[in-house]
Design an enzyme around this catalytic site. Structure first.
Site, short mmCIF file in Angstrom:
data_model
loop_
_atom_site.label_atom_id
_atom_site.label_comp_id
_atom_site.label_asym_id
_atom_site.label_seq_id
_atom_site.Cartn_x
_atom_site.Cartn_y
_atom_site.Cartn_z
N GLY A 128 -10.14 22.36 -4.30
CA GLY A 128 -9.17 22.31 -3.22
C GLY A 128 -8.03 21.48 -3.37
N SER A 129 -7.47 20.96 -2.22
CA SER A 129 -6.31 20.06 -2.33
C SER A 129 -6.72 18.38 -3.02
CB SER A 129 -5.77 19.89 -0.94
OG SER A 129 -5.46 21.08 -0.50
#
Lengths: 382, 645
Positions: free
Chosen positions: B326-327
């Site tokens: 993810g981020s």
């Protein structure tokens, strides 16, 4: 021989009998017994208890008993032979009905504080009975079939009663003692040839009967026979005893592993090491020297007895001695052959050496009779 | 009867003749026996003596004492415990059933135990002792000893068995031992004879398995004299074995304990790393399991419970679990863009909340958009559009290169089982595995750590440590006691001005009012941390679900919710510790993972327990309550037994 034949001039009497005793025989018996004491001491791990000390005491009592029997005039033994035989048979029957069971066999008769083993007694009384029988029998009729049947019956009745207990070893010894008397009495060779022939037939029958309804021996006896024929077949089962015994014996070498150093005996690989397998321990700890010297001592005992036979004209005395020797020889021969893997395992101890009171008593009584025949022998006209 | 002299003479002659025949026969038989004696005792005596020795001498192996597994401070993670057991010998016992039934009245024995003991006894030779029950208490063993006369053939014995005093804490790292199986033996060319000792145990997983050679030691041997029933009479000689070496781990048992407790109730993983040397201080995968169960032989019911648990307690999620980052991957994309020279990091990109790329609309997590964002604010506010733009400029190859440089997609050589490599997708990989060409949409997905990218929590911790130090930090789990110094770490050679931007972004993520992890900030001096949240999508909310009114993660079933991630390092100005946290299906990184990362970081910086003063004042009441509750569950200091060595 009767009292009338008792020649006071030829026969030693009173204390003079001590001089006429067969002392070399006494010495040999003591030496053999000492082998036993040493081995029993060693097997107990260097202790007089539990075996060596009681054995010594019994031997002492037995020796006294032997002297008493020896100094008793031979004619006395001749006259009570028949009675002794009949009493023995009654005792054997008593065992059959009232005997106590021990080790899978009915052997003992308990009368008050006494524990009798009539089968041991039968070894002597059967010999005595046969010796009297042939002393009584007309020399010309010795080989007569009826006479032979009579002798066979005298021997066979106690043998069969003992076999029923069951005690194969003792039954064999009784038969052997009786057989030697019959042989010495001069029964025709043909009968013995026939006997050997039928023995082969019996062995076949015994082996054939296995597993059938009329099986002649107990299962454990058959297993012992199997183990004898091939000990390696079942090294942890029936062949175990013979294998371990042969290992112990063989590992002794020339001079043995040393006193109290036998590993097979000390670590319990040997069964019955203080009774039936005591010769193995001897051979393990003292090697060929120890084992063969004991065998030679036994042979010398036999030779001394046979010498007595050759030097007496007294038919009863000669036959009696022959019976005792026959019994004695087979005794140690069967035991030794067994531990060497030459014969099946039958419960026969080593005479004078194995731990056990009643067997030694009976042996010493037997030798007492030999001594009596020796002291009271009708000497050859010189 | 009266006999004539002639008759007497005849009788004497017959008897004499037959006596001589009999004597000759005796001599013959005796010679035969003498010959046999000679043959056995003189010719074959060597052979028989050998057999006698074989009879009496027994060679026994003495199992070595297994080495301990210790944490960095010498706390025992895997030790050896004396245990009492009851053995029984068939040939001494006589009636086995009777003896076993009596035994069952004295000590707890299940039907299964009794059945197994009986089977073992019948399978072995009668004098071989068979273990009936193990791990008995002193009380139970004394009951057996006191009743010895009624229990022929039963002997109480003492042995060593593996014990994990911290139970579930280090199950995934340390692993466990178990009995040697056929498969274990087949795998070896020349198995150590010690493996054939009944009930000998070897490492089955984790460090126990991977460091088996060091831990096992070498067996000693003992020659004993045994008697006919196999009983030992005396010892003839003895060669002492070598006990196994101790293995020192880099793990800090207290921190590990704290981390695992902090993950309680979640299916989650946390890795704590010393950034200066790569020492792994904690490797927590929750929920865990008690490895002692496996040493004893786990019951099928317990095992199935572990196996069928949705939270997969048997899996070591820190190294085995692969998650889309993810981020948390955005630092990689940013550095790749800087490295490719496609941006100076100061230019801004306009985020309207989405970006249309080759006919497909890619959304930013904030539907309304971030407006104009630079690299620092794109990181701190986690703007997706900024990275969509950058990734298209630099391309997947650059991203892939930077990802590898930061330690992702690499299988680290740690002495634990099933360490996964993760996945750094390349064009070739997609062609080979998916049979399709790489498309720009794949690059865009990868730029925010979605799509094909997979990382393990360990790799995320390595990445964070590398960002914090600009060194090629390598994870280390075992400390060589001879080499207590730091390992020489290669320089990563990322330009300082690039790293300043990245670190600033991570700083603002936590410490700027608009940062995604602002609520998890630390206010204590010298403990301020920087970090990055991540929320990786496992399933997208389907149209049907959206139409039925599901808008929020909490409304979805657990196993369809997003993974929550957080990576951080601290202290800000002089980083010492890096932490990564993944909460499976935890929802959002800032709400589910960041507080965990913060607490574990504070525990690591403060030797076991976060100080209340490190938290922003308004949160302290709530946090104090949480910490107090947790303190109840943690090991007390006296529970951590130190090795004497």
């Amino acid at each position: 021989m009767s009292y009338l034949e008792y020649n006071t001039r030829q026969m030693p009497a009173g204390l003079r009998k001590v001089l006429y005793l067969n002392w070399p025989l006494v010495a040999l018996l003591i030496m053999v017994a000492c082998y036993g004491f040493v081995m029993l001491y060693s097997i107990a791990g260097g202790s007089l208890t539990p075996w060596a000390e009681p054995q010594m005491k019994r031997f002492g009592i037995g020796l006294v008993l032997m002297f008493v029997v020896a100094f008793t005039p031979l004619w006395f033994w001749r006259s009570i032979a028949g009675l002794a035989y009949i009493i023995t048979l009654l005792l054997l029957l008593g065992v059959e009905f009232f005997g106590t069971v021990g080790m899978g066999a009915k052997r003992w008769l308990v009368i008050g504080p006494l524990r009798l083993q009539p089968s041991e007694l039968a070894k002597i009384t059967t010999i005595m009975a046969l010796a009297v029988y042939y002393d009584w029998l007309d020399l010309k009729k010795v080989s007569h079939p009826l006479a032979v049947i009579g002798a066979t019956l005298i021997a066979l009745v106690p043998v069969l009663l003992v076999l029923r207990q069951p005690d194969l070893g003792t039954a064999m010894l009784i038969a052997a003692g009786g057989g030697v008397v019959v042989f010495a009495a001069g029964v025709h060779w043909g009968y013995f040839a026939a006997l050997i022939g039928s023995a082969i037939a019996v062995v076949t029958a015994v082996l054939q009967s296995r597993g059938t309804e009329w099986q002649l021996l107990k299962d454990y006896q058959y297993r012992r026979i199997d183990a004898f024929l091939d000990p390696t077949l079942d090294p942890l089962g029936a062949g175990y005893h013979i294998n371990q015994s042969m290992i112990a014996l063989g590992s002794g070498g020339w001079s043995g592993r040393g006193f109290m150093e036998g590993t097979q005996a000390r670590l319990n690989f040997l069964p019955e090491k203080h009774t039936d397998f005591i010769f193995t321990t001897l051979a393990e700890e003292f090697g060929f020297v120890g084992a063969s010297s004991l065998l030679l001592l036994y042979l010398m005992i036999c030779a001394l007895c046979l010498l007595t036979v050759l030097r007496t004209t007294n038919r009863f005395g000669a036959l009696l001695v022959m019976g005792v020797v026959g019994n004695f020889f087979l005794y140690f021969a069967v035991n030794m052959a067994m531990v060497m893997g030459l014969a099946p395992v039958v419960g026969v101890p080593l005479p004078m050496v194995s731990y056990g009171g009643s067997a030694m008593m009976v042996l010493l009584i037997g030798f007492g009779l030999v001594q009596s025949a020796h002291i009271h022998r009708a000497r050859l006209p010189s | 009867m009266k006999r004539t002299d002639r008759e007497k003479e005849l009788s004497r002659r017959t008897i004499s003749r037959r006596a001589l025949v009999f004597g000759t026969m005796q001599l013959g038989l005796a010679s035969g026996m003498l010959w046999r004696l000679r043959d056995m005792q003189l010719n074959q005596s060597e052979q028989f003596r050998l057999l006698a020795e074989e009879n009496r001498i027994n060679l026994r192996l003495l199992p070595p004492i297994r080495g301990l597994i210790l944490d960095r401070n010498g706390v025992i993670l895997a030790g050896n415990e004396q245990n009492y057991r009851v053995v029984i010998k068939r040939d001494d016992a006589g009636d086995i059933d009777l003896v076993l039934s009596r035994l069952a009245q004295l000590i707890p024995l299940t039907e299964e135990d009794i059945e197994r003991a009986r089977r073992d006894m019948l399978r072995n030779r009668p004098f071989v002792p068979v273990t009936v029950a193990e791990r008995l208490s002193w009380e139970e063993i004394s009951r057996v000893a006191a009743n010895a006369p009624a229990l022929p053939g039963v002997t109480p014995e003492m042995g060593m068995s593996r014990h994990y005093p911290l139970r579930a804490d280090t199950a995934h790292v340390v692993g466990y031992v178990g009995p040697v199986s056929e498969r274990d033996l087949e795998a070896l060319d020349s198995p150590d004879p010690v493996l054939f000792i009944p009930r000998f145990q070897i490492g089955k997983s984790g460090v126990e398995r991977m460091q088996e050679d060091r831990l096992r030691g070498r067996a000693g041997s003992q020659r004993v004299e045994v008697n006919s029933v196999g009983r030992v009479m005396r010892e003839l000689d003895r060669v002492e074995g070598t006990p196994g070496s101790n293995v020192h781990l880099t793990i800090d048992a207290r921190l590990q304990n704290f981390a695992l407790e902090r993950l309680k109730g979640q299916s989650a993983a946390a890795v704590v790393m010393d950034v200066s040397n790569g020492d792994i201080l904690a490797l927590a995968s929750g929920p865990s399991f008690d490895p002692n169960l496996f040493v004893r032989g786990i019951s099928s019911r317990d095992f199935n419970e572990l196996l069928n648990n949705d939270y997969r307690p048997l899996v070591n999620k820190t190294v085995q679990g692969m998650y889309p980052p993810g981020s948390t991957f955005k630092m990689v994309t940013a550095l790749a863009a800087l490295d490719a020279g496609v941006t100076d990091g100061r230019e801004t990109v306009f985020c309207p909340g989405h970006m249309d790329i080759s006919g497909h609309r890619f959304h930013c997590w904030r539907r309304g958009g971030h407006g104009r964002v630079g690299m620092v604010s794109a990181l701190s506010e986690s703007c997706d559009v900024y990275f969509y733009e950058m990734s298209q400029r630099c391309g997947i190859d650059k991203i892939n290169e930077m990802s590898t440089r930061l330690g992702l997609g690499i299988r680290y050589d740690l002495p634990i089982t099933s360490v996964a490599a993760g996945l750094n997708p390349t064009r070739d990989w997609k062609q080979a595995n998916r049979g399709a060409a790489w498309r720009v949409g794949d690059t865009v997905n990868a730029s925010i750590g979605q799509g094909f990218v997979l990382t393990t929590p360990l790799q995320l911790a390595v990445m964070t440590a590398r960002l914090a130090t600009n060194k090629a930090v390598l994870p280390r789990l075992v400390r060589d006691p001879l080499d207590r110094g730091n390992q020489e770490l290669a320089q990563l050679d990322l330009r300082p001005e690039w790293l300043r931007l990245i670190r600033q972004g991570m700083n603002q993520t936590v410490n700027d009012r608009r940062g995604t992890a602002y609520s998890s900030r630390v206010v204590a001096d010298g403990q301020v941390m920087a970090g990055k949240t991540g929320t990786s999508q496992v399933f997208s909310i389907s149209r049907a679900e959206r139409e039925s009114g599901i808008r929020r993660q909490e409304q979805l079933p657990w196993n369809r919710r997003n993974h929550a991630l957080f990576v951080n390092y601290a202290p800000l100005d002089n980083p010492r510790i890096a932490v990564s946290v993944v909460v499976e299906h935890g929802g959002g990184g800032s709400s589910a993972a960041a507080p965990i990362g913060r607490d574990i970081m504070l525990a690591a910086l403060n030797e076991g327990m976060p100080p209340l003063s490190a938290y922003p004042a308004p949160q302290r009441n709530r946090i104090q309550f949480e910490l107090d509750e947790m303190r109840e569950r943690l090991h007390r200091p006296e529970d951590l037994r130190l090795s004497r060595a």
